[in-house]
Design a protein around this motif. Sequence first.
Motif, mmCIF file in Angstrom:
data_model
loop_
_atom_site.group_PDB
_atom_site.id
_atom_site.type_symbol
_atom_site.label_atom_id
_atom_site.label_comp_id
_atom_site.label_asym_id
_atom_site.label_seq_id
_atom_site.Cartn_x
_atom_site.Cartn_y
_atom_site.Cartn_z
ATOM 1 N N SER A 120 0.896 -1.225 -0.005
ATOM 2 C CA SER A 120 -0.152 -0.161 0.035
ATOM 3 C C SER A 120 0.883 1.197 0.001
ATOM 4 N N LEU A 121 0.466 2.424 -0.772
ATOM 5 C CA LEU A 121 1.205 3.407 -0.991
ATOM 6 C C LEU A 121 0.497 4.589 -0.416
ATOM 7 N N GLY A 122 1.253 5.562 0.027
ATOM 8 C CA GLY A 122 1.086 7.038 0.426
ATOM 9 C C GLY A 122 1.574 7.986 -0.537
ATOM 10 N N THR A 124 2.358 12.139 -1.013
ATOM 11 C CA THR A 124 2.508 13.539 -0.192
ATOM 12 C C THR A 124 3.264 14.518 -1.353
ATOM 13 N N THR A 138 -2.814 3.164 -6.094
ATOM 14 C CA THR A 138 -2.397 3.453 -4.824
ATOM 15 C C THR A 138 -1.710 2.346 -4.312
ATOM 16 N N SER A 139 -1.622 0.977 -4.860
ATOM 17 C CA SER A 139 -0.914 0.105 -4.339
ATOM 18 C C SER A 139 -0.262 -0.726 -5.375
ATOM 19 N N ASP A 173 5.496 6.768 -0.466
ATOM 20 C CA ASP A 173 5.877 6.087 0.812
ATOM 21 C C ASP A 173 5.108 4.822 0.664
ATOM 22 N N THR A 175 2.924 2.682 3.052
ATOM 23 C CA THR A 175 2.126 2.847 4.353
ATOM 24 C C THR A 175 1.687 1.409 4.923
ATOM 25 N N GLY A 176 1.855 0.363 4.177
ATOM 26 C CA GLY A 176 1.635 -1.131 4.857
ATOM 27 C C GLY A 176 2.062 -2.090 3.714
ATOM 28 N N GLU A 182 8.093 -4.215 4.999
ATOM 29 C CA GLU A 182 8.732 -2.890 4.382
ATOM 30 C C GLU A 182 10.185 -2.933 4.904
ATOM 31 N N THR A 185 12.631 2.009 6.104
ATOM 32 C CA THR A 185 11.838 3.206 5.754
ATOM 33 C C THR A 185 12.116 3.542 4.132
ATOM 34 N N GLN A 187 11.020 5.505 0.654
ATOM 35 C CA GLN A 187 10.554 6.532 0.035
ATOM 36 C C GLN A 187 11.274 6.926 -1.277
#
Length: 582
Positions: A120-122, A124, A138-139, A173, A175-176, A182, A185, A187
């Motif tokens: 899953s992606l975020g 920003t 989005t994923s 990022d 997110t899950g 993951e 981190t 990004q």
Amino acid sequence: VTVSLGFTGTATLTTDYTRSGTSIVIPALSTSNTMTVGAVDDSGAPESEPDETVIIDITGVTNGTESGTQQTTITIVDDDGVPTVTLSATPLNLDEDGSDNPSVVTATLSNPSTQSVTVSLGFTGSASLTTDYTRSGTSIVIPALSTSNTITIGAVDDSGAPESEGNETVIVDITGVTNGMESGTQQETITIIDDDTGPASVSIVTAPPSIAVSSVTFTQSPVAEVLDVSSNPVVGQNVTVSIETGGGSLGGTTTVTTDGSGRATFSNLSVTSGSPGERTLRFAADGEQTVSGPVHVSYSQGTYLDLQYCGSNPLQRLDVYVPNNSFPRPRPVVAYVHGGSWVSHDKSEEDLLLWADVRAELLGRGYVVTTLNYRLATAAASTKWPAQIHDLKCAVRHLRADGIDYGADGNEIGVWGASAGGHLVAMLGVTNGVSPAVHDFEGSLGYSGVSSAVQATVAITGIHDMTATQAPTHPELDVGGAATAFASWPGASAELDEASPIWWASSDDPPFLIIHGDTDATVDVAQSQRLFGFLDVEGVDAELQVVANADHNLEDAGGTATPSIAQLVQQVANFFDAWISY
């Protein structure tokens, strides 16, 4: 008693586990017995799989009855490891016009899994979805037994908007992760390069040097800054520099891309062709441009012969000796004036008195050195006095106005000369600032309004009191060319008074070093002593060096000349160091 067993669950017989039987026989008069189940290591398979189960049920009992419902579950814990996920994107920069689309965002597993992995992606950053960019999802779902999958991000061209908004970012990022984890981190930042207006201005934040040496890299690297209409830096913009005025060509890198601050640094520029003189540089970026202040390009180290300083007479020329390029420009300049009774000799002669050795010493100390010719007196009226001082005054004005062409500082000028040259440089020194209304020493050969003042003077074996030729105390004076140079020679006259340095001595004269041999039979040492006396009375910084046992050429006469030529060379150079050196 025979207990029959059934086997279910997610584990597979043989592949995942073994069993010692399918029933348990409890002998007569006994109360229990066993069978075994063993796990099978499938580490040879690269993929990760979930924990698996072996479920055992009683399917029947002979000579007995099952107590209710009996079931036991054995879990085989997977040891292949949970896959970890990393994230990458390429390219990281997208032009807003979509020419670089898309940026591919990839999720990658450390090892394959027997299960699908969902990442899953975020999102920003400063960019707005739909307005500034699009995304395909989005994923990211990585199928079982695969190691990667992707989504895409595309830039949206908002060229219909009139304003520039600067570069914008999409930050992605994790997110899950389902069926994985993951890796640290993860990004990725994708930059959308604004193209609404591009450069709106180009300015110079670090100017090129005011003086440069031909074919030598600038001592100061010019820096140009490119901004858009909102005064945001334009990143990744090519800036090109060229010569705007002055001609010639540039060497080094002439096109530089702006950095993250919108600045382009030109670190190895030089002017590689064209004559000395001023240049202006043009810095241009996508139709916008600005022009630098003047860069004066001077001669590189070396010797430059027969340069016209004034007029058109072939004798109104000078030779220039430029010091090593390692000396920062501009440099003080010293000019030599040869002797020859005002009627002979030439700047090209290497054996002129205190010329070649002093030149070499001064060049080694970083001076620009010149030697001047001037009109030699003949029967022609145009070559008689004051033609000589008119020429030399114009040469000084030339050095002051255009000496920068040689890398010289026109405000730091010294002169030295011997014999008739000693007389002429003394005249240059004592007539600093004499108004043409009092007497016209300047002439009208050029550079009107430019000062002919010199800052230091070395007069060697010169005649400084022309009227003394008539005095019985100086019967040994022998200046053979004087009758040709001076119309009234040898008689008392206003002309000879005006040509005598002693009568022009004043408190505003530059420092003087006066050198003369005590056995000079051509020009008596009293001439230099007399000049020194007049200067001293006026409070001028003056030194008199009488060379013992020395003739007109400062060579041995009746003994060893003291100080020696080598010592005099050092004395002359040290004198200039004291008064005009940097």
